[in-house]
Scaffold this motif. Structure first.
Motif, PDB file in Angstrom:
ATOM      1  N   LEU A 191     -15.355  17.035 -20.685  1.00  0.00           N
ATOM      2  CA  LEU A 191     -14.294  17.951 -21.091  1.00  0.00           C
ATOM      3  C   LEU A 191     -14.903  19.332 -21.141  1.00  0.00           C
ATOM      4  O   LEU A 191     -14.378  20.318 -21.126  1.00  0.00           O
ATOM      5  CB  LEU A 191     -13.738  17.573 -22.455  1.00  0.00           C
ATOM      6  CG  LEU A 191     -12.855  16.330 -22.454  1.00  0.00           C
ATOM      7  CD1 LEU A 191     -12.440  16.015 -23.873  1.00  0.00           C
ATOM      8  CD2 LEU A 191     -11.636  16.545 -21.609  1.00  0.00           C
ATOM      9  N   SER A 196      -3.603  17.572 -19.813  1.00  0.00           N
ATOM     10  CA  SER A 196      -4.139  16.958 -21.030  1.00  0.00           C
ATOM     11  C   SER A 196      -5.519  17.499 -21.366  1.00  0.00           C
ATOM     12  O   SER A 196      -5.834  17.738 -22.536  1.00  0.00           O
ATOM     13  CB  SER A 196      -4.198  15.437 -20.875  1.00  0.00           C
ATOM     14  OG  SER A 196      -2.897  14.921 -20.724  1.00  0.00           O
ATOM     15  N   ARG A 197      -6.352  17.690 -20.359  1.00  0.00           N
ATOM     16  CA  ARG A 197      -7.680  18.275 -20.592  1.00  0.00           C
ATOM     17  C   ARG A 197      -7.546  19.689 -21.172  1.00  0.00           C
ATOM     18  O   ARG A 197      -8.255  20.050 -22.107  1.00  0.00           O
ATOM     19  CB  ARG A 197      -8.479  18.323 -19.303  1.00  0.00           C
ATOM     20  CG  ARG A 197      -8.952  16.995 -18.847  1.00  0.00           C
ATOM     21  CD  ARG A 197      -9.777  17.093 -17.570  1.00  0.00           C
ATOM     22  NE  ARG A 197     -10.020  15.788 -17.049  1.00  0.00           N
ATOM     23  CZ  ARG A 197     -10.887  14.926 -17.549  1.00  0.00           C
ATOM     24  NH1 ARG A 197     -11.594  15.271 -18.592  1.00  0.00           N
ATOM     25  NH2 ARG A 197     -11.041  13.724 -17.027  1.00  0.00           N
ATOM     26  N   LEU A 232      -5.842  10.917 -21.765  1.00  0.00           N
ATOM     27  CA  LEU A 232      -7.095  10.839 -21.013  1.00  0.00           C
ATOM     28  C   LEU A 232      -7.698   9.434 -21.091  1.00  0.00           C
ATOM     29  O   LEU A 232      -8.243   8.934 -20.100  1.00  0.00           O
ATOM     30  CB  LEU A 232      -8.088  11.884 -21.517  1.00  0.00           C
ATOM     31  CG  LEU A 232      -7.676  13.339 -21.299  1.00  0.00           C
ATOM     32  CD1 LEU A 232      -8.678  14.289 -21.932  1.00  0.00           C
ATOM     33  CD2 LEU A 232      -7.485  13.633 -19.820  1.00  0.00           C
ATOM     34  N   ILE A 292      -8.879  20.836 -24.867  1.00  0.00           N
ATOM     35  CA  ILE A 292      -9.798  21.968 -25.024  1.00  0.00           C
ATOM     36  C   ILE A 292      -9.179  23.068 -25.883  1.00  0.00           C
ATOM     37  O   ILE A 292      -9.785  23.541 -26.841  1.00  0.00           O
ATOM     38  CB  ILE A 292     -10.220  22.510 -23.643  1.00  0.00           C
ATOM     39  CG1 ILE A 292     -11.108  21.486 -22.936  1.00  0.00           C
ATOM     40  CG2 ILE A 292     -10.955  23.842 -23.778  1.00  0.00           C
ATOM     41  CD1 ILE A 292     -11.355  21.778 -21.481  1.00  0.00           C
ATOM     42  N   VAL A 343      -3.328  14.726 -16.112  1.00  0.00           N
ATOM     43  CA  VAL A 343      -4.702  14.685 -16.614  1.00  0.00           C
ATOM     44  C   VAL A 343      -5.257  16.095 -16.801  1.00  0.00           C
ATOM     45  O   VAL A 343      -5.867  16.400 -17.822  1.00  0.00           O
ATOM     46  CB  VAL A 343      -5.598  13.839 -15.676  1.00  0.00           C
ATOM     47  CG1 VAL A 343      -7.073  14.019 -15.994  1.00  0.00           C
ATOM     48  CG2 VAL A 343      -5.208  12.370 -15.773  1.00  0.00           C
ATOM     49  N   ARG A 344      -5.014  16.980 -15.846  1.00  0.00           N
ATOM     50  CA  ARG A 344      -5.491  18.364 -15.990  1.00  0.00           C
ATOM     51  C   ARG A 344      -4.818  19.054 -17.171  1.00  0.00           C
ATOM     52  O   ARG A 344      -5.464  19.778 -17.931  1.00  0.00           O
ATOM     53  CB  ARG A 344      -5.261  19.142 -14.714  1.00  0.00           C
ATOM     54  CG  ARG A 344      -6.204  18.732 -13.608  1.00  0.00           C
ATOM     55  CD  ARG A 344      -5.921  19.515 -12.336  1.00  0.00           C
ATOM     56  NE  ARG A 344      -6.642  18.945 -11.228  1.00  0.00           N
ATOM     57  CZ  ARG A 344      -7.719  19.492 -10.688  1.00  0.00           C
ATOM     58  NH1 ARG A 344      -8.178  20.622 -11.167  1.00  0.00           N
ATOM     59  NH2 ARG A 344      -8.319  18.916  -9.675  1.00  0.00           N
ATOM     60  N   GLU A 393     -14.259  14.526 -13.528  1.00  0.00           N
ATOM     61  CA  GLU A 393     -13.209  14.277 -14.521  1.00  0.00           C
ATOM     62  C   GLU A 393     -13.765  13.896 -15.887  1.00  0.00           C
ATOM     63  O   GLU A 393     -13.063  13.984 -16.864  1.00  0.00           O
ATOM     64  CB  GLU A 393     -12.288  13.156 -14.029  1.00  0.00           C
ATOM     65  CG  GLU A 393     -11.498  13.504 -12.810  1.00  0.00           C
ATOM     66  CD  GLU A 393     -10.518  12.415 -12.464  1.00  0.00           C
ATOM     67  OE1 GLU A 393      -9.788  11.977 -13.364  1.00  0.00           O
ATOM     68  OE2 GLU A 393     -10.497  11.988 -11.316  1.00  0.00           O
TER      69      GLU A 393
END
Length: 176
Positions: free
Chosen positions: A176, A19-20, A70, A24, A16-17, A173
């Protein structure tokens, strides 16, 4: 068993991190390339950057697939609430786990097929930057694989903590 569940949680958090970060970074890159090309088109005599058509085609799949990861993390890619609302608690969880298994399997097959096509597409190169055309297919393969992992992780979270945890994510979470 507890160590395995903790490993699943850690893997999900890392994905998840990542993907974020991809959403971005690729969003910023897409904005810069597109805006830069519009400015260049009107200010330079050459009419813009020749690579401005190729770069978004290479970056956009990563942006989209990280967004899908996400969405899978928060249960958004299988949100069939009308069906789940008609089922009792145990049957609802069983249906969700079954749907997660089917979804994860489909994403794994998609990942494999994208790798096969990427190998074939790697022979061709983009006209300006001479980058292999396989980049988009590799993004699909990686993204689909990560969606499968996160989907399984969400199913494990529901089995472990209950239905209420399916879409429950921390406040940190969401943005974004």
């Amino acid at each position: 068993m507890l160590m395995l569940l903790q490993l699943v949680d850690v893997v999900e958090k890392v994905i998840v991190r990542l993907s974020r970060l991809v959403v971005i970074a690729s969003g910023i890159a897409l904005t810069l390339v597109t805006t830069g090309n519009v400015i260049a088109r009107y200010t330079l005599s050459g009419g813009g950057f020749s690579s401005a058509q190729e770069l978004p085609m290479l970056i956009f799949p990563w942006f989209i697939l990280a967004g899908i990861v996400l969405a899978a993390h928060v249960g958004g890619h299988m949100a069939v609430e009308w069906l789940y609302d008609k089922l009792g608690q145990r049957l609802r969880i069983a249906a969700f786990v079954l749907a997660s298994a089917v979804s994860a399997s489909a994403f794994l097959v998609l990942s494999y097929q994208a790798m096969v096509v990427a190998e074939i597409a790697g022979v061709e190169h983009s006209p300006v930057l001479q980058l292999p055309n396989s980049v988009g297919y590799y993004s699909l393969a990686v993204g689909a694989f990560l969606v499968a992992i996160v989907t399984v992780s969400v199913a494990v979270r529901v089995l472990r903590f209950g239905w209420e945890q399916r879409t429950k994510v921390g406040a940190e979470e969401m943005p974004l």
